[in-house]
Design an enzyme around this catalytic site. Structure first.
Site, PDB file in Angstrom:
ATOM      1  CG  ASP A  59      -2.362   0.502   1.271  1.00  0.00           C
ATOM      2  OD1 ASP A  59      -1.669   1.790   0.711  1.00  0.00           O
ATOM      3  OD2 ASP A  59      -2.968   0.376   1.598  1.00  0.00           O
ATOM      4  CB  THR A 134      -8.831  13.000 -13.402  1.00  0.00           C
ATOM      5  OG1 THR A 134      -9.708  12.875 -13.952  1.00  0.00           O
ATOM      6  CG2 THR A 134      -8.925  13.512 -11.837  1.00  0.00           C
ATOM      7  CG  ASP A 135     -10.567  14.898 -18.142  1.00  0.00           C
ATOM      8  OD1 ASP A 135     -10.470  14.466 -17.183  1.00  0.00           O
ATOM      9  OD2 ASP A 135     -11.381  14.916 -19.135  1.00  0.00           O
ATOM     10  CD  GLU A 136     -12.983  12.680 -14.130  1.00  0.00           C
ATOM     11  OE1 GLU A 136     -14.347  12.130 -12.858  1.00  0.00           O
ATOM     12  OE2 GLU A 136     -13.360  11.091 -14.544  1.00  0.00           O
ATOM     13  CE1 TYR A 160     -10.479   9.281  -9.357  1.00  0.00           C
ATOM     14  CE2 TYR A 160     -11.761   9.978 -11.456  1.00  0.00           C
ATOM     15  CZ  TYR A 160     -10.741   9.736 -10.579  1.00  0.00           C
ATOM     16  OH  TYR A 160      -9.654   9.560 -11.690  1.00  0.00           O
ATOM     17  CE  LYS A 164      -5.862  10.788  -9.301  1.00  0.00           C
ATOM     18  NZ  LYS A 164      -4.959  10.292  -8.778  1.00  0.00           N
TER      19      LYS A 164
HETATM   20  P1  NAD Z   1      -7.755   1.614 -12.006  1.00  0.00           P
HETATM   21  O1  NAD Z   1      -7.920   1.421 -11.183  1.00  0.00           O
HETATM   22  O2  NAD Z   1      -7.752   0.677 -13.870  1.00  0.00           O
HETATM   23  O3  NAD Z   1      -6.097   1.266 -11.122  1.00  0.00           O
HETATM   24  C1  NAD Z   1      -5.547   1.214 -10.195  1.00  0.00           C
HETATM   25  C2  NAD Z   1      -3.904   0.302  -9.476  1.00  0.00           C
HETATM   26  O4  NAD Z   1      -4.286   1.258  -8.817  1.00  0.00           O
HETATM   27  C3  NAD Z   1      -4.734  -0.871  -9.072  1.00  0.00           C
HETATM   28  O5  NAD Z   1      -3.494  -1.920  -9.450  1.00  0.00           O
HETATM   29  C4  NAD Z   1      -5.371  -1.205  -7.642  1.00  0.00           C
HETATM   30  O6  NAD Z   1      -4.518  -2.367  -7.157  1.00  0.00           O
HETATM   31  C5  NAD Z   1      -3.833   0.064  -7.167  1.00  0.00           C
HETATM   32  N1  NAD Z   1      -3.948   0.760  -5.936  1.00  0.00           N
HETATM   33  C6  NAD Z   1      -5.097   1.263  -5.159  1.00  0.00           C
HETATM   34  N2  NAD Z   1      -5.286   2.374  -3.840  1.00  0.00           N
HETATM   35  C7  NAD Z   1      -3.662   1.828  -3.493  1.00  0.00           C
HETATM   36  C8  NAD Z   1      -3.186   1.614  -2.644  1.00  0.00           C
HETATM   37  N3  NAD Z   1      -3.288   2.432  -1.285  1.00  0.00           N
HETATM   38  N4  NAD Z   1      -1.358   1.653  -2.194  1.00  0.00           N
HETATM   39  C9  NAD Z   1      -1.198   0.906  -3.929  1.00  0.00           C
HETATM   40  N5  NAD Z   1      -2.212   0.615  -5.378  1.00  0.00           N
HETATM   41  C10 NAD Z   1      -3.238  -0.081  -5.024  1.00  0.00           C
HETATM   42  O7  NAD Z   1      -7.478   3.137 -12.321  1.00  0.00           O
HETATM   43  P2  NAD Z   1      -6.463   3.484 -14.149  1.00  0.00           P
HETATM   44  O8  NAD Z   1      -7.448   3.670 -14.601  1.00  0.00           O
HETATM   45  O9  NAD Z   1      -5.143   2.655 -13.850  1.00  0.00           O
HETATM   46  O10 NAD Z   1      -6.340   5.029 -13.194  1.00  0.00           O
HETATM   47  C11 NAD Z   1      -4.917   5.262 -12.689  1.00  0.00           C
HETATM   48  C12 NAD Z   1      -4.687   6.792 -12.293  1.00  0.00           C
HETATM   49  O11 NAD Z   1      -4.854   7.472 -13.114  1.00  0.00           O
HETATM   50  C13 NAD Z   1      -6.008   7.640 -11.432  1.00  0.00           C
HETATM   51  O12 NAD Z   1      -4.751   7.777 -10.227  1.00  0.00           O
HETATM   52  C14 NAD Z   1      -6.642   7.348 -11.485  1.00  0.00           C
HETATM   53  O13 NAD Z   1      -7.209   8.746 -11.124  1.00  0.00           O
HETATM   54  C15 NAD Z   1      -5.896   8.410 -12.980  1.00  0.00           C
HETATM   55  N6  NAD Z   1      -6.430   8.709 -14.322  1.00  0.00           N
HETATM   56  C16 NAD Z   1      -7.242   7.493 -15.317  1.00  0.00           C
HETATM   57  C17 NAD Z   1      -8.469   8.171 -16.204  1.00  0.00           C
HETATM   58  C18 NAD Z   1      -8.750   6.774 -16.940  1.00  0.00           C
HETATM   59  O14 NAD Z   1      -9.257   7.270 -17.647  1.00  0.00           O
HETATM   60  N7  NAD Z   1      -9.108   6.102 -16.285  1.00  0.00           N
HETATM   61  C19 NAD Z   1      -7.922   9.532 -16.820  1.00  0.00           C
HETATM   62  C20 NAD Z   1      -6.858  10.784 -15.910  1.00  0.00           C
HETATM   63  C21 NAD Z   1      -5.868  10.134 -14.448  1.00  0.00           C
HETATM   64  P1  TYD Z   2     -16.732   6.182 -16.497  1.00  0.00           P
HETATM   65  O1  TYD Z   2     -16.102   5.090 -17.381  1.00  0.00           O
HETATM   66  O2  TYD Z   2     -17.164   5.504 -15.482  1.00  0.00           O
HETATM   67  O3  TYD Z   2     -15.885   7.473 -16.744  1.00  0.00           O
HETATM   68  P2  TYD Z   2     -15.636   9.068 -15.634  1.00  0.00           P
HETATM   69  O4  TYD Z   2     -17.167   8.432 -15.343  1.00  0.00           O
HETATM   70  O5  TYD Z   2     -14.497   9.106 -15.321  1.00  0.00           O
HETATM   71  O6  TYD Z   2     -16.378  10.224 -17.429  1.00  0.00           O
HETATM   72  O7  TYD Z   2     -17.795   6.675 -17.492  1.00  0.00           O
HETATM   73  C1  TYD Z   2     -17.916   7.560 -18.533  1.00  0.00           C
HETATM   74  C2  TYD Z   2     -19.653   8.155 -19.141  1.00  0.00           C
HETATM   75  O8  TYD Z   2     -20.139   7.453 -19.283  1.00  0.00           O
HETATM   76  C3  TYD Z   2     -19.644   8.726 -17.961  1.00  0.00           C
HETATM   77  O9  TYD Z   2     -20.657   9.855 -18.805  1.00  0.00           O
HETATM   78  C4  TYD Z   2     -21.109   7.982 -17.101  1.00  0.00           C
HETATM   79  C5  TYD Z   2     -21.424   7.076 -18.252  1.00  0.00           C
HETATM   80  N1  TYD Z   2     -21.769   5.720 -17.884  1.00  0.00           N
HETATM   81  C6  TYD Z   2     -23.493   5.258 -18.295  1.00  0.00           C
HETATM   82  O10 TYD Z   2     -23.765   5.984 -19.221  1.00  0.00           O
HETATM   83  N2  TYD Z   2     -23.249   4.178 -17.995  1.00  0.00           N
HETATM   84  C7  TYD Z   2     -22.123   3.354 -17.475  1.00  0.00           C
HETATM   85  O11 TYD Z   2     -22.840   2.101 -17.492  1.00  0.00           O
HETATM   86  C8  TYD Z   2     -20.808   3.923 -17.334  1.00  0.00           C
HETATM   87  C9  TYD Z   2     -20.156   3.099 -16.196  1.00  0.00           C
HETATM   88  C10 TYD Z   2     -21.008   5.232 -17.509  1.00  0.00           C
END
Ligand code: NAD
Ligand code: TYD
Length: 352
Positions: A59, A134-136, A160, A164
């Site tokens: 962790d 993230t852009d969020e 979330y 972040k």
């Molecule tokens: P994910 O949920 O697929 O992966 C997260 C990983 O972190 C997992 O392997 C999990 O086991 C590990 N983890 C969680 N808590 C932990 C802890 N306390 N210690 C060590 N490991 C831990 O997420 P993702 O989609 O790969 O996103 C990765 C990063 O990128 C995140 O920080 C997320 O906020 C950011 N991000 C994601 C997106 C997206 O579209 N997925 C976009 C922009 C930014």
């Molecule tokens: P998601 O993949 O959860 O990413 P984020 O919420 O971080 O943008 O969702 C992408 C978009 O799709 C978001 O507007 C929520 C929508 N969504 C659905 O309409 N149906 C679904 O089952 C899920 C998981 C997301």
């Protein structure tokens, strides 16, 4: 050189490790991951036996472990992907997001800063801590608003994005207060291989192929700026190698799409490649369901800073990226089977 990655068994982290390994074969990659529901060892099964790759289950909040690992591996770069990442889960279990994303990042930074302060001047000059965000954090845009710039105010709307945002502020403070060479990247929605089945694009592919309902929240008119994960990984490499410590870089692909259009595109691709019987279309599985609470309407990224100052630009169009992604899910049935056991999405529908 040694690079220490946290959360490398998740979606983006595993793509990043694979990408880095393909670019810099001599570098040693140390991957620390807690293996939550989102982390899978099988995401990196192709490189787990590589002599330059080391996995440690743990962790980011475990200070003793982090201190020992930093001492042992002496990394030049640290890339922090570890986080709770699913907005829907954050609505139901917000506390985990605060614990990992805010407190975990703080504890990690504290240990990294102790490590950094004991490095030689030369090592300090080369050292970078890249925080993946993230852009969020910027909140929700209206249709007519300009895309997010690095100078936009933070207006997070979900637990979330708030967690972040909190972590970004702490990273910034360690740069300003302790001169830790941090970098922050704020990226838009990623898609591609190894993304958890409960996220929108993989869920749509999976449910369509299994003739299950494809849930569209609300009216499906929400807009996301989709980036293919390999483009994101390339941007992160560019930031690590060329970015200026203390800076923030937005990463996007200028692929703004309405959710309903993404679902339709996936269904059209499947109609063409794996036609259903009796001329039926996969789009018949699309069903509008109750909206997500606090659902952000639109995200869009202005990538001019990273384009102009570091020379990075996304290469993958949404149609090419979706095709690559759908084919990957079709060709990796074992991974999909292992990853789709959880019924979180069905449970979510009952909750909202
Ligand atoms: P994910 O949920 O697929 O992966 C997260 C990983 O972190 C997992 O392997 C999990 O086991 C590990 N983890 C969680 N808590 C932990 C802890 N306390 N210690 C060590 N490991 C831990 O997420 P993702 O989609 O790969 O996103 C990765 C990063 O990128 C995140 O920080 C997320 O906020 C950011 N991000 C994601 C997106 C997206 O579209 N997925 C976009 C922009 C930014
Ligand atoms: P998601 O993949 O959860 O990413 P984020 O919420 O971080 O943008 O969702 C992408 C978009 O799709 C978001 O507007 C929520 C929508 N969504 C659905 O309409 N149906 C679904 O089952 C899920 C998981 C997301």
């Amino acid at each position: 050189m040694n690079i220490f990655v946290t959360g490398g068994c998740g979606f983006i982290g595993s793509n990043f490790i694979r990408y880095w390994n393909s670019m810099f074969k001599e570098d040693k990659i140390i991957n620390l991951d807690k293996l939550t529901y989102a982390g899978k060892l099988s995401n990196l099964s192709d490189i787990e036996s590589n002599k330059n790759y080391e996995f440690i289950k743990g962790d980011i909040s475990n200070s003793k472990l982090i201190e020992n690992l930093l001492k042992k591996y002496n990394p030049t770069f640290i890339v922090n992907f570890a986080a709770e990442s699913h907005v829907d889960r954050s609505i139901i279990y917000p506390e985990k997001f605060i614990t990992t994303n805010i407190l975990g990042t703080f504890k990690l930074l504290t240990n990294v800063n102790n490590y950094f302060s004991n490095l030689s001047k030369k090592k300090q000059d080369d050292f970078r801590f890249l925080h993946i965000s993230t852009d969020e954090v910027y909140g929700s845009l209206k249709k007519e608003d300009a895309p997010f710039k690095e100078t936009n105010k933070y207006f997070p709307n979900s637990p979330y994005s708030a967690s972040k945002a909190g972590s970004d502020h702490i990273v910034r403070s360690f740069n300003k207060t302790y001169t830790l060479p941090t970098l922050i990247s704020n990226c838009s929605n990623n898609y591609g291989p190894y993304q958890s089945i409960e996220k929108f694009i993989p869920l749509t592919i999976y449910n369509a192929l299994n003739n299950k309902k494809i849930p569209i929240y609300g009216d499906g008119m929400q807009i996301r700026d989709w980036i293919y994960v390999k483009d994101h990984c390339e941007a992160l490499k560019t930031i690590l190698l060329k970015g200026k410590p203390g800076e923030v870089y937005n990463i996007g692909s200028s692929n703004e799409e309405k959710n309903i259009n993404i679902a339709e595109k996936i269904c059209n691709f499947l109609d063409f490649s794996i036609p259903l019987k009796r001329n039926k279309s996969y789009s018949e599985f699309i069903k509008f369901v109750k909206d997500r609470p606090g659902h952000d309407f639109r995200y869009a990224i202005d990538s001019n800073k990273i384009k102009k100052s570091l020379g990075w630009e996304a290469k993958t169009s949404i149609s090419d990226g979706l095709e690559l992604t759908i084919k990957w899910y079709l060709n990796n049935k074992e991974w999909v089977k292992e990853s789709s056991g959880k019924s979180f999405i069905e449970w979510i529908e009952v909750q909202y």
